[in-house]
Design a protein around this motif. Structure first.
Motif, PDB file in Angstrom:
ATOM      1  N   ALA A 192      39.803  -8.458 -34.578  1.00 37.14           N
ATOM      2  CA  ALA A 192      41.111  -8.265 -33.954  1.00 37.14           C
ATOM      3  C   ALA A 192      42.082  -7.576 -34.886  1.00 37.14           C
ATOM      4  CB  ALA A 192      41.674  -9.621 -33.512  1.00 37.14           C
ATOM      5  N   VAL A 193      42.033  -7.934 -36.163  1.00 36.09           N
ATOM      6  CA  VAL A 193      42.999  -7.413 -37.130  1.00 36.09           C
ATOM      7  C   VAL A 193      42.625  -6.022 -37.625  1.00 36.09           C
ATOM      8  CG1 VAL A 193      43.973  -7.767 -39.439  1.00 36.09           C
ATOM      9  CG2 VAL A 193      43.732  -9.701 -37.884  1.00 36.09           C
ATOM     10  N   ALA A 194      41.336  -5.817 -37.928  1.00 36.78           N
ATOM     11  CA  ALA A 194      40.911  -4.570 -38.567  1.00 36.78           C
ATOM     12  C   ALA A 194      40.542  -3.472 -37.578  1.00 36.78           C
ATOM     13  CB  ALA A 194      39.738  -4.840 -39.501  1.00 36.78           C
ATOM     14  N   GLY A 195      40.361  -3.820 -36.302  1.00 35.75           N
ATOM     15  CA  GLY A 195      40.162  -2.787 -35.301  1.00 35.75           C
ATOM     16  C   GLY A 195      38.716  -2.503 -34.947  1.00 35.75           C
ATOM     17  N   PRO A 196      38.511  -1.570 -34.011  1.00 29.98           N
ATOM     18  CA  PRO A 196      37.192  -1.332 -33.421  1.00 29.98           C
ATOM     19  C   PRO A 196      36.140  -0.817 -34.400  1.00 29.98           C
ATOM     20  CG  PRO A 196      38.924  -0.260 -32.134  1.00 29.98           C
ATOM     21  CD  PRO A 196      39.548  -0.761 -33.392  1.00 29.98           C
ATOM     22  N   GLY A 197      36.533  -0.088 -35.407  1.00 25.62           N
ATOM     23  CA  GLY A 197      35.548   0.486 -36.322  1.00 25.62           C
ATOM     24  C   GLY A 197      34.982  -0.529 -37.284  1.00 25.62           C
ATOM     25  N   ASP A 198      35.553  -0.568 -38.484  1.00 31.34           N
ATOM     26  CA  ASP A 198      35.063  -1.473 -39.520  1.00 31.34           C
ATOM     27  C   ASP A 198      35.258  -2.934 -39.131  1.00 31.34           C
ATOM     28  OD1 ASP A 198      33.743  -1.538 -41.991  1.00 31.34           O
ATOM     29  OD2 ASP A 198      35.582  -2.094 -43.024  1.00 31.34           O
ATOM     30  N   GLY A 199      36.311  -3.216 -38.376  1.00 32.15           N
ATOM     31  CA  GLY A 199      36.597  -4.598 -38.010  1.00 32.15           C
ATOM     32  C   GLY A 199      35.544  -5.211 -37.116  1.00 32.15           C
ATOM     33  N   GLU A 200      34.990  -4.420 -36.218  1.00 32.04           N
ATOM     34  CA  GLU A 200      33.990  -4.943 -35.294  1.00 32.04           C
ATOM     35  C   GLU A 200      32.570  -4.807 -35.806  1.00 32.04           C
ATOM     36  OE1 GLU A 200      34.460  -3.573 -31.281  1.00 32.04           O
ATOM     37  OE2 GLU A 200      36.646  -3.787 -31.351  1.00 32.04           O
ATOM     38  N   ALA A 201      32.394  -4.179 -36.964  1.00 33.61           N
ATOM     39  CA  ALA A 201      31.053  -3.985 -37.520  1.00 33.61           C
ATOM     40  C   ALA A 201      30.294  -5.309 -37.698  1.00 33.61           C
ATOM     41  CB  ALA A 201      31.129  -3.222 -38.838  1.00 33.61           C
ATOM     42  N   PRO A 202      30.928  -6.381 -38.231  1.00 34.69           N
ATOM     43  CA  PRO A 202      30.197  -7.640 -38.362  1.00 34.69           C
ATOM     44  C   PRO A 202      29.737  -8.202 -37.014  1.00 34.69           C
ATOM     45  CG  PRO A 202      32.101  -7.662 -39.816  1.00 34.69           C
ATOM     46  CD  PRO A 202      32.238  -6.455 -38.931  1.00 34.69           C
ATOM     47  N   LEU A 203      30.512  -8.011 -35.970  1.00 34.09           N
ATOM     48  CA  LEU A 203      30.086  -8.474 -34.647  1.00 34.09           C
ATOM     49  C   LEU A 203      28.843  -7.720 -34.197  1.00 34.09           C
ATOM     50  CD1 LEU A 203      33.482  -8.781 -32.732  1.00 34.09           C
ATOM     51  CD2 LEU A 203      32.028 -10.659 -33.512  1.00 34.09           C
ATOM     52  N   ARG A 204      28.831  -6.409 -34.448  1.00 32.72           N
ATOM     53  CA  ARG A 204      27.664  -5.613 -34.058  1.00 32.72           C
ATOM     54  C   ARG A 204      26.452  -5.973 -34.905  1.00 32.72           C
ATOM     55  NH1 ARG A 204      31.794  -1.658 -34.110  1.00 32.72           N
ATOM     56  NH2 ARG A 204      30.975  -0.801 -36.071  1.00 32.72           N
ATOM     57  N   GLN A 205      26.677  -6.184 -36.196  1.00 31.08           N
ATOM     58  CA  GLN A 205      25.573  -6.498 -37.101  1.00 31.08           C
ATOM     59  C   GLN A 205      24.926  -7.843 -36.766  1.00 31.08           C
ATOM     60  OE1 GLN A 205      27.569  -6.256 -40.859  1.00 31.08           O
ATOM     61  NE2 GLN A 205      27.558  -4.008 -40.909  1.00 31.08           N
ATOM     62  N   HIS A 206      25.721  -8.751 -36.251  1.00 37.41           N
ATOM     63  CA  HIS A 206      25.219 -10.094 -35.948  1.00 37.41           C
ATOM     64  C   HIS A 206      25.114 -10.330 -34.448  1.00 37.41           C
ATOM     65  CE1 HIS A 206      25.161 -11.494 -40.095  1.00 37.41           C
ATOM     66  NE2 HIS A 206      26.261 -10.801 -40.261  1.00 37.41           N
ATOM     67  N   ARG A 207      24.908  -9.251 -33.716  1.00 39.40           N
ATOM     68  CA  ARG A 207      24.834  -9.350 -32.258  1.00 39.40           C
ATOM     69  C   ARG A 207      23.706 -10.277 -31.816  1.00 39.40           C
ATOM     70  NH1 ARG A 207      26.181  -6.132 -27.809  1.00 39.40           N
ATOM     71  NH2 ARG A 207      25.828  -7.419 -25.967  1.00 39.40           N
ATOM     72  N   GLN A 208      22.565 -10.224 -32.515  1.00 40.40           N
ATOM     73  CA  GLN A 208      21.450 -11.087 -32.115  1.00 40.40           C
ATOM     74  C   GLN A 208      21.834 -12.561 -32.217  1.00 40.40           C
ATOM     75  OE1 GLN A 208      17.800 -10.052 -34.148  1.00 40.40           O
ATOM     76  NE2 GLN A 208      18.263  -7.868 -34.004  1.00 40.40           N
TER      77      GLN A 208
END
Length: 202
Positions: free
Chosen positions: A118-134
């Motif tokens: 939410a704070v860092a935004g769609p790029g780098d901020g959401e990267a951990p969500l994508r990396q841990h999607r499984q």
């Protein structure tokens, strides 16, 4: 209309322990969730019962069941050295964006990961969500399996992330079958979580 940042920020709040401060903010939470059906339904449940009931349900859901823990690196790495490296990388990413952890929480706690998005935004901020999607999908399936309203929050989060590819689904099914590395307790002969993953993914 709720923004993407607000969607993740609200999910972060709703996935925290329902202490008195959170429950007393019911009106503000309802206003923030307006228009997001899943959040509205979750808040109807959360704010209808007593604080003791909500707190007991939270502990039983997230603290007493390994399948539905909120620590994302565990799903991919178990209690291995790779998990320690993954935690360190998360801390470094947060530090680079000025986010300092307090209270001794691990950086892979899902509410913290969502707050960072939410704070860092769609790029780098959401990267951990994508990396841990499984891991997020396995958590979502586990929550649906026990029919907890918390599954509604994970439905919103997963819907906001990129659609799973065929390779993602293959890896997700394998992880559901095998469990985290060095995990000695399997899913059981009924493979209930594997079936729940299949139902929860497109």
């Amino acid at each position: 209309m709720i923004t993407r940042s607000e969607l993740f920020q609200l999910a972060s709040l709703l996935l925290t322990y329902p202490d008195r401060e959170l429950l007393d903010a019911g009106d503000e939470l309802r206003a923030a969730a307006a228009g997001v059906e899943e959040y509205e339904r979750f808040l109807d449940w959360l704010l209808t019962g007593t604080a003791v009931e909500a707190q007991r349900h939270y502990v039983e859901t997230f603290d007493l069941r390994r399948r539905s823990g909120l620590y994302l690196t565990y799903y991919l790495h178990g209690d291995t050295r790779k998990r320690g490296m993954a935690l360190l990388m998360l801390k470094q990413r947060y530090r680079a964006h000025g986010l300092q952890l307090t209270g001794g929480e691990l950086p892979d706690l899902l509410p913290i990961v969502l707050e960072f998005a939410a704070v860092a935004g769609p790029g780098d901020g959401e990267a951990p969500l994508r990396q841990h999607r499984q891991g997020i999908e396995l958590l979502r399936a586990a929550l649906h399996e026990v029919r907890t309203p918390y599954a509604l929050i994970l439905d919103v989060v997963c819907a906001a992330l990129p659609q799973l590819t065929d390779d993602d689904l293959t890896a997700l099914t394998a992880l559901a079958v095998d469990g985290p590395p060095e995990e000695t307790v399997g899913l059981g002969p009924d493979m209930s979580l594997v079936e729940e993953v299949s139902r929860c993914t497109p």
